[in-house]
Design an enzyme around this catalytic site. Structure first.
Site, PDB file in Angstrom:
ATOM      1  NE  ARG A  34      40.859   5.278  -1.208  1.00 29.18           N
ATOM      2  CZ  ARG A  34      41.676   6.137  -1.043  1.00 29.18           C
ATOM      3  NH1 ARG A  34      42.888   6.255  -1.452  1.00 29.18           N
ATOM      4  NH2 ARG A  34      41.444   7.194  -0.114  1.00 29.18           N
ATOM      5  CB  VAL A  74      39.038  10.456  -7.248  1.00 26.90           C
ATOM      6  CG1 VAL A  74      38.388   9.200  -7.199  1.00 26.90           C
ATOM      7  CG2 VAL A  74      39.897  10.541  -8.178  1.00 26.90           C
ATOM      8  CE  LYS A  75      41.573  14.321  -1.231  1.00 27.41           C
ATOM      9  NZ  LYS A  75      41.964  13.262  -0.462  1.00 27.41           N
ATOM     10  N   GLY A 130      29.689  23.664  -8.770  1.00 31.50           N
ATOM     11  CA  GLY A 130      29.650  23.323  -7.226  1.00 31.50           C
ATOM     12  C   GLY A 130      28.739  22.095  -7.141  1.00 31.50           C
ATOM     13  CG  HIS A 185      34.107  28.706 -15.676  1.00 35.07           C
ATOM     14  ND1 HIS A 185      34.118  28.287 -14.271  1.00 35.07           N
ATOM     15  CD2 HIS A 185      32.684  29.020 -15.882  1.00 35.07           C
ATOM     16  CE1 HIS A 185      32.992  28.682 -13.712  1.00 35.07           C
ATOM     17  NE2 HIS A 185      31.927  29.029 -14.554  1.00 35.07           N
ATOM     18  CG  ASN A 186      37.370  27.445 -11.957  1.00 37.15           C
ATOM     19  OD1 ASN A 186      36.287  27.394 -12.795  1.00 37.15           O
ATOM     20  ND2 ASN A 186      37.617  26.815 -11.178  1.00 37.15           N
ATOM     21  CD  GLU A 189      34.189  30.729  -9.929  1.00 38.65           C
ATOM     22  OE1 GLU A 189      33.787  29.969 -10.644  1.00 38.65           O
ATOM     23  OE2 GLU A 189      34.670  30.531  -8.634  1.00 38.65           O
ATOM     24  NE  ARG A 287      39.643  34.931  -5.174  1.00 36.96           N
ATOM     25  CZ  ARG A 287      39.026  33.809  -5.266  1.00 36.96           C
ATOM     26  NH1 ARG A 287      39.440  32.720  -4.808  1.00 36.96           N
ATOM     27  NH2 ARG A 287      37.950  34.053  -6.081  1.00 36.96           N
TER      28      ARG A 287
HETATM   29  P1  2AM Z   1      37.561   7.299  -0.292  1.00 29.94           P
HETATM   30  O1  2AM Z   1      36.429   7.601  -0.055  1.00 29.94           O
HETATM   31  O2  2AM Z   1      37.972   5.891  -0.449  1.00 29.94           O
HETATM   32  O3  2AM Z   1      38.655   8.183   0.618  1.00 29.94           O
HETATM   33  C1  2AM Z   1      37.299  12.590  -2.739  1.00 29.94           C
HETATM   34  O4  2AM Z   1      38.405  12.356  -1.689  1.00 29.94           O
HETATM   35  C2  2AM Z   1      37.348  11.285  -3.460  1.00 29.94           C
HETATM   36  O5  2AM Z   1      38.464  10.734  -3.725  1.00 29.94           O
HETATM   37  C3  2AM Z   1      36.862  10.044  -2.301  1.00 29.94           C
HETATM   38  O6  2AM Z   1      35.624   9.427  -2.986  1.00 29.94           O
HETATM   39  C4  2AM Z   1      37.968   9.307  -2.019  1.00 29.94           C
HETATM   40  O7  2AM Z   1      37.625   7.913  -1.838  1.00 29.94           O
HETATM   41  C5  2AM Z   1      38.626   9.553  -3.558  1.00 29.94           C
HETATM   42  N1  2AM Z   1      39.994   8.933  -3.678  1.00 29.94           N
HETATM   43  C6  2AM Z   1      40.846   9.569  -2.950  1.00 29.94           C
HETATM   44  N2  2AM Z   1      42.243   9.237  -3.147  1.00 29.94           N
HETATM   45  C7  2AM Z   1      41.932   8.005  -4.048  1.00 29.94           C
HETATM   46  C8  2AM Z   1      42.669   6.965  -4.508  1.00 29.94           C
HETATM   47  N3  2AM Z   1      43.882   7.117  -4.352  1.00 29.94           N
HETATM   48  N4  2AM Z   1      42.034   5.952  -5.135  1.00 29.94           N
HETATM   49  C9  2AM Z   1      40.752   5.823  -5.181  1.00 29.94           C
HETATM   50  N5  2AM Z   1      39.968   6.864  -4.805  1.00 29.94           N
HETATM   51  C10 2AM Z   1      40.623   7.908  -3.902  1.00 29.94           C
END
Ligand code: 2AM
Length: 479
Positions: A34, A74-75, A130, A185-186, A189, A287
Site C-alpha cells: 500500500r 497483511v495484518k 516466523g 499447530h499454535n 505450540e 500465560r
Molecule cells: P503499509 O506498509 O502500507 O502500512 C503489515 O502492517 C502490512 O500490512 C504492511 O505491508 C501494511 O501496509 C499492510 N496493511 C495494513 N493495513 C492495510 C490496508 N488496509 N490495506 C493494505 N495494506 C495494509
C-alpha cells in the site's frame, strides 16, 4: 506480464516470503505494498531477487501470468478484507487469491464463500516458522479448492521447508481447513512451551541447578526422543547472560507471558466442538495467570507448604521430569489431533492426519523428531480412536506414567505450579478410567433439571422422580 506469483504486503513476513519465492528456480515475483516506499526499499535492498514492482493493484494484475496468483501478507482482520476486495476488483475468474496471514479459520470460510461467487479462488494458507521460516522455508498449510492447489501447489512446494527430502506442504482440505490446522499447530505450540517451562521450573527448584546447568540438561534431552526446535532454543535462552547485570537473562525477564490469540482461538474452538484440549487450555491460562501481576502481588503472602523442598537424587528426578514432559507432550498432541478430527467432521474436510504431522517436521515452531512417529502411527492405523492409543504411544505412556505421577506429586507437595503436567495426567487417567464420576453428575443433573440419564444395563432414557416417590420412570423425551 511475466510474473508467476505476487506478494501483497511487504512488512517483514511478506518481504521474506517474496525473497524466498524469488530465490527459487522458475519464479518471477511481483510485489505490491500500500505504501509504495516500502516496495521501493525492498527492490533497492534486493536487486538480486528480480522483483517486478507494482505501484497499483491494476499494475499488479497486469504483471501476472494467468491464472494469476497473489499471496496476501497483511495484518489479519480488516486489512485482509480490504486487500481481498481490491484484488477481486482487478482479478478474473480462475485467478487465485491466497491469504498467508494468521486469519481465524471462520473468517477464511466466510471469505472463501464470498470470493468464490466471483469465480476467483480463495485459499487461506497457514504459514508457520516466523520470519526465519518465511525467508528460508516455512511449513505451509493451504486450504481452498483442489483445483487452486493444482496451480498453487508447485509454487508452495518450491519455497517450503524440506524434511527428509519432502517439502513441508500439503493440501490440507477445503476453505478454512488450512488456517484451522495452523491454529491447532499454535495451540500445540503453547502446550509444548508451557510443558518445557514447567520442566525447567521443577528442575531448578528441586535440584538448585542454575539456568546454564539446566541448559545442559535440555541439550542432552535434545539428543533423544524429545529432540525438537523448542527444546533446542530453550537451552539457548537458559544459557543467555544479561549484559547489564551479569545474571542469567531468564532471571531478569518479567515473568508475564504475552499471547497473540491463536492459543485462545484453539481453546475457544475446542469448547464449541466439545473436545477436551485441557493441556492446551492450561497453557493458555498459565500465560493469563502470569500476566495478572497485581493479583499475584496481592496473593504472594498466601501460605504454601511448611517445608522447603529439595530432591534427594537430582539425576533420578531430572529423568522423571523428562518422562513427565514426554508423556504430557503426547497428551497435548493427541488432544490437538482430536480437535482436528472433530473439526474435519463438522466442516466436511478430508484431513489426512499423518500428512499434517509430516508437514510439521520442518520449518515450523513445533518441529520435532516425534512427528515422524505420529505420521507412522496414522499410516499404520488411519482410524485411530486417539493418537495416544497408537501402539508406539501406548508404549510411551506405559514407560513414563509412573515417573509422571511422581513428578506431579512432588510438584503438589512442593507448592510448585505444574498445571500442564498435572492436567495432562488427569486427562490420561480420565481417558483410561473404567468408571467416571460423570455418573454422579448425571444424577445431579437429573435431580435438579430432570435432564434424564441412560443406564448401563438397558436401552432407553430414564428419570428418577426426585420430588415425588423417587421411583424411576422411562423418559419419553429422548432428546
Ligand atoms: P503499509 O506498509 O502500507 O502500512 C503489515 O502492517 C502490512 O500490512 C504492511 O505491508 C501494511 O501496509 C499492510 N496493511 C495494513 N493495513 C492495510 C490496508 N488496509 N490495506 C493494505 N495494506 C495494509
Amino acid at each position: 506480464t511475466n510474473a508467476n506469483i505476487a506478494v501483497v504486503g511487504l512488512a517483514v513476513m511478506g518481504s521474506n516470503l517474496a525473497r524466498n519465492l524469488a530465490s527459487r528456480e522458475g519464479n518471477t515475483v511481483a510485489v505490491y505494498n500500500r505504501t509504495t516506499a516500502k516496495t521501493d526499499d525492498l527492490l533497492a535492498a534486493h536487486p538480486e531477487a528480480g522483483f517486478v514492482k507494482a505501484a497499483t493493484m491494476q499494475e499488479l494484475a497486469d504483471s501476472l501470468q494467468t491464472p494469476r496468483t497473489a499471496i496476501i501478507m497483511v495484518k489479519a482482520g480488516k486489512a485482509t478484507d480490504a486487500v481481498i476486495d481490491e484484488l477481486v476488483s482487478v482479478f478474473e475468474p480462475g485467478d487465485i487469491i491466497v491469504d498467508g496471514g494468521n486469519a481465524l479459520f471462520t473468517d477464511t470460510i466466510r471469505r472463501e464463500a464470498a470470493v468464490r461467487e466471483t469465480g476467483i479462488h480463495f485459499v487461506g494458507c497457514g504459514i508457520s516458522g516466523g520470519e526465519e521460516g518465511a525467508l528460508n522455508g516455512p511449513s505451509l498449510m493451504p486450504g481452498g479448492t483442489a483445483e487452486s492447489y493444482a496451480t498453487l501447489g508447485p509454487i508452495l512446494r518450491s519455497i517450503a521447508a524440506v524434511a527428509e527430502g519432502e517439502p513441508c506442504v500439503t493440501h490440507i482440505g477445503t476453505d478454512g481447513a488450512g488456517h484451522f490446522v495452523k491454529m491447532v499447530h499454535n495451540g500445540i505450540e503453547y502446550a509444548d512451551m508451557q510443558l518445557i517451562a514447567e520442566a525447567y521450573d521443577l528442575i531448578r527448584r528441586g535440584t538448585g541447578k542454575s539456568p546454564a546447568e539446566i541448559a545442559d540438561v535440555f541439550d542432552e534431552w535434545n539428543q533423544g526422543e524429545l529432540e525438537s526446535y523448542l527444546i533446542e532454543i530453550t537451552a539457548e535462552v537458559l544459557r543467555q547472560v544479561d549484559a547489564d547485570t551479569g545474571k542469567p537473562l531468564v532471571d531478569v525477564i518479567l515473568d508475564a507471558a504475552g499471547a497473540k490469540g491463536t492459543g485462545a482461538w484453539t481453546v475457544q474452538t475446542a469448547l464449541d466442538l466439545g473436545v477436551p484440549v485441557s493441556g492446551i487450555a492450561e497453557a493458555v491460562f498459565a500465560r493469563s495467570l502470569s500476566s495478572k501481576l497485581a493479583q499475584r502481588e496481592a496473593a504472594s503472602d498466601l501460605p504454601g507448604p511448611a517445608e522447603a523442598w529439595k530432591v534427594d537424587d537430582a539425576d533420578a528426578f531430572i529423568e522423571d521430569v523428562r518422562q513427565a514432559l514426554f508423556a504430557s507432550k503426547v497428551v497435548a498432541y493427541s488432544q490437538g489431533f482430536d480437535e482436528i478430527v472433530a473439526a474435519a467432521e463438522e466442516h466436511g474436510w478430508q484431513i489426512e492426519k499423518g500428512e499434517v504431522a509430516r508437514i510439521w517436521r520442518a520449518g515450523c515452531i513445533i518441529r520435532a523428531r516425534f512427528l515422524n512417529d505420529i505420521t507412522e502411527a496414522y499410516a499404520t492405523t488411519p482410524e485411530l480412536p486417539a493418537l495416544i492409543l497408537a501402539p508406539y504411544f501406548r508404549d510411551i505412556m506405559a514407560a513414563t506414567q509412573q515417573a509422571w505421577r511422581r513428578v506431579v506429586v512432588a510438584a503438589a507437595q512442593a507448592g510448585i505450579p505444574a498445571p500442564a503436567f498435572s492436567s495432562s495426567l488427569s486427562y490420561y487417567d480420565g481417558l483410561r478410567a473404567d468408571r467416571l464420576p460423570a455418573a454422579l453428575v448425571q444424577g445431579q443433573r437429573d435431580f435438579f433439571g430432570a435432564h434424564t440419564y441412560r443406564r448401563i444395563d438397558r436401552e432407553g432414557t430414564f428419570h428418577t422422580q426426585w420430588s415425588g416417590d423417587r421411583t424411576e420412570i422411562e423418559a419419553t423425551d429422548t432428546h
